[in-house]
Design a protein around this motif. Sequence first.
Motif, mmCIF file in Angstrom:
data_model
loop_
_atom_site.group_PDB
_atom_site.id
_atom_site.type_symbol
_atom_site.label_atom_id
_atom_site.label_comp_id
_atom_site.label_asym_id
_atom_site.label_seq_id
_atom_site.Cartn_x
_atom_site.Cartn_y
_atom_site.Cartn_z
ATOM 1 N N SER A 146 -9.423 -25.711 32.981
ATOM 2 C CA SER A 146 -10.871 -25.584 33.129
ATOM 3 C C SER A 146 -11.456 -26.422 34.259
ATOM 4 O O SER A 146 -12.653 -26.380 34.491
ATOM 5 N N ARG A 147 -10.647 -27.168 34.973
ATOM 6 C CA ARG A 147 -11.193 -28.006 36.047
ATOM 7 C C ARG A 147 -11.569 -27.150 37.251
ATOM 8 O O ARG A 147 -11.034 -26.066 37.469
ATOM 9 N N SER B 106 -7.823 -28.907 29.788
ATOM 10 C CA SER B 106 -8.538 -29.635 30.841
ATOM 11 C C SER B 106 -8.091 -29.204 32.232
ATOM 12 O O SER B 106 -8.919 -29.019 33.130
ATOM 13 N N VAL B 107 -6.800 -29.040 32.410
ATOM 14 C CA VAL B 107 -6.283 -28.614 33.714
ATOM 15 C C VAL B 107 -6.743 -27.200 34.030
ATOM 16 O O VAL B 107 -7.147 -26.893 35.157
ATOM 17 N N GLU C 63 -11.070 -30.736 42.170
ATOM 18 C CA GLU C 63 -11.282 -31.838 41.231
ATOM 19 C C GLU C 63 -9.935 -32.474 40.894
ATOM 20 O O GLU C 63 -8.998 -31.799 40.497
ATOM 21 N N VAL D 217 -4.934 -30.596 24.795
ATOM 22 C CA VAL D 217 -6.161 -31.004 25.501
ATOM 23 C C VAL D 217 -5.906 -31.106 27.000
ATOM 24 O O VAL D 217 -6.744 -30.700 27.811
ATOM 25 N N ALA D 218 -4.743 -31.603 27.393
ATOM 26 C CA ALA D 218 -4.418 -31.694 28.820
ATOM 27 C C ALA D 218 -4.337 -30.309 29.448
ATOM 28 O O ALA D 218 -4.858 -30.087 30.551
ATOM 29 N N LEU E 207 -6.618 -40.060 27.136
ATOM 30 C CA LEU E 207 -6.201 -38.922 26.317
ATOM 31 C C LEU E 207 -4.982 -39.283 25.470
ATOM 32 O O LEU E 207 -4.907 -38.924 24.295
ATOM 33 N N ARG F 80 -8.064 -41.134 32.838
ATOM 34 C CA ARG F 80 -8.369 -40.099 31.848
ATOM 35 C C ARG F 80 -7.113 -39.684 31.090
ATOM 36 O O ARG F 80 -7.162 -39.392 29.904
ATOM 37 N N ILE G 34 -7.269 -35.175 38.947
ATOM 38 C CA ILE G 34 -7.031 -35.681 37.598
ATOM 39 C C ILE G 34 -6.798 -37.182 37.706
ATOM 40 O O ILE G 34 -5.839 -37.630 38.327
#
Length: 171
Positions: free
Chosen positions: A125-126, A122-123, A130, A118-119, A140, A136, A132
């Motif tokens: 798709s940011r 997320s990285v 933006e 997931v990390a 997670l 969050r 981190i």
Amino acid sequence: MVKTRSDALFHLVLLALAGWFLQQAWHLPANAAGGSLSPAFFPRAISSAIAILLLISMVRGLMAGTLLARESSDDATTPRWVPIVGWCGVALLLVLYASLLEPLGYVISTALFLFICVAMVSVLSRQPGENIAIGRVLMLALFSAVVSVAIFLIFSVGFEIVLPTIGVMGV
């Protein structure tokens, strides 16, 4: 989120795979041990659930008129290498997860897999600029731990399925 033709193709590929898995699950043998659930129960249930959810997603996209929309060049802000890195990263994580399952046990290896997967997504798709947030990351980590322990308890206590464990209390 606008769905495009590539999303429709992805939905169709996943739907075909779910159908194939469901068809293969019907060939699993009946339960010889006398238990209440046959070995085919979970594969059938998961394949059916995936197929139903994919069909719902496709119908919603078709009703909204966005599922078959053409991709606009304005939305192409993500570099082309990002999906390739994402897919390769997830494939590598799956191999790493399978190799760490026995030595680390189910709970630790699953929590690590969930957290890193997931990390990474997320990285990747940011949006540019933006940041981190540490909150969050902590959420997670908590989510990964809770989900892996919950799944472990459901299968080991609820269904009495033996999962790889180490340490005290099956961690």
